[in-house]
Design an enzyme around this catalytic site. Structure first.
Site, PDB file in Angstrom:
ATOM      1  CB  ILE A  19      46.286  27.744  -9.547  1.00  0.00           C
ATOM      2  CG1 ILE A  19      45.944  26.749  -8.423  1.00  0.00           C
ATOM      3  CG2 ILE A  19      45.032  28.475 -10.004  1.00  0.00           C
ATOM      4  CD1 ILE A  19      45.533  27.403  -7.105  1.00  0.00           C
TER       5      ILE A  19
ATOM      6  CB  SER B 193      43.457  31.272   0.703  1.00  0.00           C
ATOM      7  OG  SER B 193      43.104  30.136   1.441  1.00  0.00           O
TER       8      SER B 193
ATOM      9  CE1 TYR C  13      49.500  30.428   1.261  1.00  0.00           C
ATOM     10  CE2 TYR C  13      47.627  29.529   2.452  1.00  0.00           C
ATOM     11  CZ  TYR C  13      48.193  29.964   1.278  1.00  0.00           C
ATOM     12  OH  TYR C  13      47.454  29.962   0.115  1.00  0.00           O
TER      13      TYR C  13
ATOM     14  CE  LYS D 136      48.076  33.372  -0.586  1.00  0.00           C
ATOM     15  NZ  LYS D 136      48.473  33.838  -1.919  1.00  0.00           N
TER      16      LYS D 136
HETATM   17  P1  NAD Z   1      52.296  26.606  -6.725  1.00  0.00           P
HETATM   18  O1  NAD Z   1      53.364  26.521  -5.690  1.00  0.00           O
HETATM   19  O2  NAD Z   1      52.109  25.444  -7.632  1.00  0.00           O
HETATM   20  O3  NAD Z   1      52.521  27.906  -7.625  1.00  0.00           O
HETATM   21  C1  NAD Z   1      53.125  29.074  -7.141  1.00  0.00           C
HETATM   22  C2  NAD Z   1      54.214  29.468  -8.135  1.00  0.00           C
HETATM   23  O4  NAD Z   1      54.824  30.680  -7.686  1.00  0.00           O
HETATM   24  C3  NAD Z   1      55.302  28.418  -8.259  1.00  0.00           C
HETATM   25  O5  NAD Z   1      55.526  28.152  -9.624  1.00  0.00           O
HETATM   26  C4  NAD Z   1      56.531  29.073  -7.620  1.00  0.00           C
HETATM   27  O6  NAD Z   1      57.724  28.656  -8.221  1.00  0.00           O
HETATM   28  C5  NAD Z   1      56.233  30.545  -7.840  1.00  0.00           C
HETATM   29  N1  NAD Z   1      56.840  31.464  -6.861  1.00  0.00           N
HETATM   30  C6  NAD Z   1      56.816  31.359  -5.508  1.00  0.00           C
HETATM   31  N2  NAD Z   1      57.435  32.424  -4.950  1.00  0.00           N
HETATM   32  C7  NAD Z   1      57.860  33.214  -5.983  1.00  0.00           C
HETATM   33  C8  NAD Z   1      58.541  34.439  -6.064  1.00  0.00           C
HETATM   34  N3  NAD Z   1      58.949  35.065  -4.965  1.00  0.00           N
HETATM   35  N4  NAD Z   1      58.792  34.960  -7.272  1.00  0.00           N
HETATM   36  C9  NAD Z   1      58.389  34.317  -8.410  1.00  0.00           C
HETATM   37  N5  NAD Z   1      57.742  33.142  -8.393  1.00  0.00           N
HETATM   38  C10 NAD Z   1      57.474  32.601  -7.197  1.00  0.00           C
HETATM   39  O7  NAD Z   1      50.935  26.962  -5.971  1.00  0.00           O
HETATM   40  P2  NAD Z   1      49.445  27.011  -6.509  1.00  0.00           P
HETATM   41  O8  NAD Z   1      48.677  25.935  -5.838  1.00  0.00           O
HETATM   42  O9  NAD Z   1      49.426  27.111  -7.994  1.00  0.00           O
HETATM   43  O10 NAD Z   1      48.964  28.377  -5.853  1.00  0.00           O
HETATM   44  C11 NAD Z   1      48.959  29.613  -6.570  1.00  0.00           C
HETATM   45  C12 NAD Z   1      48.487  30.715  -5.647  1.00  0.00           C
HETATM   46  O11 NAD Z   1      47.192  30.394  -5.151  1.00  0.00           O
HETATM   47  C13 NAD Z   1      49.375  30.912  -4.417  1.00  0.00           C
HETATM   48  O12 NAD Z   1      49.447  32.292  -4.137  1.00  0.00           O
HETATM   49  C14 NAD Z   1      48.610  30.186  -3.326  1.00  0.00           C
HETATM   50  O13 NAD Z   1      48.889  30.710  -2.047  1.00  0.00           O
HETATM   51  C15 NAD Z   1      47.166  30.471  -3.734  1.00  0.00           C
HETATM   52  N6  NAD Z   1      46.217  29.463  -3.201  1.00  0.00           N
HETATM   53  C16 NAD Z   1      46.428  28.134  -3.454  1.00  0.00           C
HETATM   54  C17 NAD Z   1      45.547  27.186  -2.914  1.00  0.00           C
HETATM   55  C18 NAD Z   1      45.770  25.712  -3.142  1.00  0.00           C
HETATM   56  O14 NAD Z   1      45.191  24.913  -2.394  1.00  0.00           O
HETATM   57  N7  NAD Z   1      46.545  25.294  -4.150  1.00  0.00           N
HETATM   58  C19 NAD Z   1      44.441  27.606  -2.159  1.00  0.00           C
HETATM   59  C20 NAD Z   1      44.241  28.971  -1.947  1.00  0.00           C
HETATM   60  C21 NAD Z   1      45.148  29.889  -2.491  1.00  0.00           C
HETATM   61  N1  UFG Z   2      43.372  15.564   5.069  1.00  0.00           N
HETATM   62  C1  UFG Z   2      43.567  14.274   5.524  1.00  0.00           C
HETATM   63  N2  UFG Z   2      44.751  13.671   5.225  1.00  0.00           N
HETATM   64  C2  UFG Z   2      45.739  14.269   4.499  1.00  0.00           C
HETATM   65  C3  UFG Z   2      45.510  15.596   4.047  1.00  0.00           C
HETATM   66  C4  UFG Z   2      44.320  16.209   4.359  1.00  0.00           C
HETATM   67  O1  UFG Z   2      42.707  13.684   6.186  1.00  0.00           O
HETATM   68  O2  UFG Z   2      46.794  13.674   4.280  1.00  0.00           O
HETATM   69  C5  UFG Z   2      42.073  16.212   5.353  1.00  0.00           C
HETATM   70  C6  UFG Z   2      42.194  17.489   6.170  1.00  0.00           C
HETATM   71  O3  UFG Z   2      42.182  17.194   7.541  1.00  0.00           O
HETATM   72  C7  UFG Z   2      40.973  18.280   5.686  1.00  0.00           C
HETATM   73  C8  UFG Z   2      40.829  17.852   4.215  1.00  0.00           C
HETATM   74  O4  UFG Z   2      41.523  16.609   4.107  1.00  0.00           O
HETATM   75  O5  UFG Z   2      39.820  17.855   6.373  1.00  0.00           O
HETATM   76  C9  UFG Z   2      41.425  18.850   3.244  1.00  0.00           C
HETATM   77  O6  UFG Z   2      42.777  19.107   3.617  1.00  0.00           O
HETATM   78  P1  UFG Z   2      43.814  19.854   2.633  1.00  0.00           P
HETATM   79  O7  UFG Z   2      45.133  19.870   3.314  1.00  0.00           O
HETATM   80  O8  UFG Z   2      43.756  19.251   1.276  1.00  0.00           O
HETATM   81  O9  UFG Z   2      43.183  21.311   2.505  1.00  0.00           O
HETATM   82  P2  UFG Z   2      42.868  22.398   3.618  1.00  0.00           P
HETATM   83  O10 UFG Z   2      41.380  22.644   3.576  1.00  0.00           O
HETATM   84  O11 UFG Z   2      43.460  22.060   4.918  1.00  0.00           O
HETATM   85  O12 UFG Z   2      43.647  23.676   3.072  1.00  0.00           O
HETATM   86  C10 UFG Z   2      43.675  24.048   1.694  1.00  0.00           C
HETATM   87  C11 UFG Z   2      45.014  24.687   1.381  1.00  0.00           C
HETATM   88  C12 UFG Z   2      45.177  25.968   2.157  1.00  0.00           C
HETATM   89  C13 UFG Z   2      44.009  26.870   1.852  1.00  0.00           C
HETATM   90  C14 UFG Z   2      42.700  26.169   2.148  1.00  0.00           C
HETATM   91  C15 UFG Z   2      41.525  27.022   1.743  1.00  0.00           C
HETATM   92  O13 UFG Z   2      46.082  23.811   1.746  1.00  0.00           O
HETATM   93  O14 UFG Z   2      46.347  26.615   1.721  1.00  0.00           O
HETATM   94  O15 UFG Z   2      42.641  24.935   1.417  1.00  0.00           O
HETATM   95  O16 UFG Z   2      41.670  27.436   0.430  1.00  0.00           O
HETATM   96  F1  UFG Z   2      44.113  27.961   2.644  1.00  0.00           F
END
Ligand code: NAD
Ligand code: UFG
Length: 338
Positions: free
Chosen positions: A12, A124, A149, A153
């Site tokens: 992101i 999140s 996790y 948050k």
């Molecule tokens: P990502 O792992 O691709 O990006 C996170 C980045 O942070 C990585 O590049 C990693 O190298 C860096 N990082 C981790 N720990 C660090 C540290 N201590 N110091 C410096 N860099 C560090 O993940 P993302 O999907 O891009 O998520 C970005 C943010 O959004 C995260 O905080 C994640 O928890 C939050 N978030 C993600 C999702 C999702 O589904 N992707 C959903 C809700 C919230």
């Molecule tokens: N799912 C499957 N098979 C898989 C993976 C997921 O059936 O291999 C299903 C899950 O059961 C769920 C849906 O697909 O019903 C979405 O699952 P994800 O793992 O893609 O996403 P989640 O909603 O479980 O969680 C994600 C992030 C969390 C975040 C949350 C809300 O992984 O970190 O969205 O933002 F907290």
């Protein structure tokens, strides 16, 4: 304006870095590359012809943060850096609390010392736990996250709320993402998870490209349209735009503000799978498995607060999301390595 983007090499963060550069901001990325590589930032540069300054380092490193704030004249911080794998957080809780909670506290201490008070935090929808009704509004009570996790948050949200009470100069956006998926439409930036993906879309696309044999669908007996879990999937480029709107908004708005970033629509696992198969022209074999522990039946956002207060709305459809995911995955079957 100069923005510090922690975690800016990640999924992101890199899409948001691109959006910031395109909008004319200067960007400094701080990332320890524990879950990414600087290839994403090379892709950003290739797409927009501008580059972010990349500093490899840890958000827990106070001396480094102090040096960045001293040398770079940062105006605001977008804080993405953190660990995000739910299952891993259960096995390694200390790593999650250290990086996600400790890192956020150290960052805020360094910001305050430098007189930088504008912060956008990646929260999140997991903080809502298992809400009683849909869609989810920002004023719903937060739940009890079922894993470290999610706890991390919620703890950071609470720390930031206390901080804003104690010091009125802070201007903070808590952005509660729903389920970010998709990729830049160029097909050269996207999600590149380490190892076997935990999340639905990267898993589906790795099956489609032949890297994994079949998808496991975790449960088909939920009280949903077809029995599979329902989520609010949001295109990562829409999500990135939401960050720019939040950044602009806190410039005008002191205090702390919470915004859901979702589309307001829920789709089931089956619906996503079918949309992906249609977009890719590939059949994705699957097997129905028992429910995954900690999953909820459904989750989708009421996105009207962000629409009203930020003037932001997600514009990309599920079709756009799966088409862009497939373009990225088929161009780069092994992620940024290829
Ligand atoms: P990502 O792992 O691709 O990006 C996170 C980045 O942070 C990585 O590049 C990693 O190298 C860096 N990082 C981790 N720990 C660090 C540290 N201590 N110091 C410096 N860099 C560090 O993940 P993302 O999907 O891009 O998520 C970005 C943010 O959004 C995260 O905080 C994640 O928890 C939050 N978030 C993600 C999702 C999702 O589904 N992707 C959903 C809700 C919230
Ligand atoms: N799912 C499957 N098979 C898989 C993976 C997921 O059936 O291999 C299903 C899950 O059961 C769920 C849906 O697909 O019903 C979405 O699952 P994800 O793992 O893609 O996403 P989640 O909603 O479980 O969680 C994600 C992030 C969390 C975040 C949350 C809300 O992984 O970190 O969205 O933002 F907290």
């Amino acid at each position: 304006m100069k923005i510090l983007v922690t975690g800016g090499a990640g999924y992101i963060g890199s899409h948001t870095t691109l959006a910031l550069l395109e909008a004319g901001y200067e960007v400094v990325v701080l990332d320890n590359l524990c879950n990414s590589s600087d290839a994403a930032l090379h892709a950003v540069e290739a797409i927009c012809g501008k580059s972010a300054r990349m500093i490899r380092g840890d958000v827990c490193d106070r001396a480094l943060l102090d040096r960045i704030f001293r040398e770079q004249r940062i105006d605001a911080v977008l804080h993405f850096a953190g660990l995000k794998a739910v299952g891993e957080s259960v096995r390694k809780p200390l790593d999650y609390y250290e990086n996600n909670v400790g890192g956020s506290i150290t960052l805020c201490q360094a910001m305050a010392a430098a007189g930088v008070f504008r912060l956008v935090f990646s929260s999140s929808a997991t903080v809502y736990g298992e809400p009683e009704q849909m869609p989810i509004r920002e004023d719903f009570p937060t739940g009890i996250p079922t894993n470290p996790y999610g706890q991390s948050k919620l703890i950071v949200e609470n720390v930031l709320r206390d901080l804003s009470q104690a010091e009125p100069r802070w201007r903070i956006a808590l952005l509660r993402y729903f389920n970010p998926i998709g990729a830049h439409h160029s097909g050269h930036m996207g999600e590149d998870p380490n190892g076997i993906p935990n999340n639905l879309l990267p898993y589906i696309s790795q099956v489609a490209v032949g890297s994994l044999p079949e998808l496991s669908i975790f449960g088909d007996d939920y009280p949903t349209i077809d029995g599979t879990g329902v989520r609010d999937y949001i295109h990562v480029v829409d999500l990135a735009d939401g960050h720019l709107k939040a950044l602009q908004s806190i410039a005008e708005r002191p205090g702390i503000h919470t915004w859901n970033l979702g589309t307001g629509d829920g789709y089931s696992v089956m619906q996503v799978l079918q949309a992906f198969e249609q977009a890719s022209g590939r059949a994705v074999p699957y097997r129905v498995m028992p429910r995954r522990s900690g999953d909820i039946a459904e989750s989708w956002a009421d996105a009207s607060k962000a629409a009203k207060e930020l003037g932001w709305k997600a514009t990309r459809s599920l079709q756009d999301m799966v088409t862009d995911t497939w373009r990225w995955q088929s161009n780069h079957p092994r992620g940024y390595l290829q």
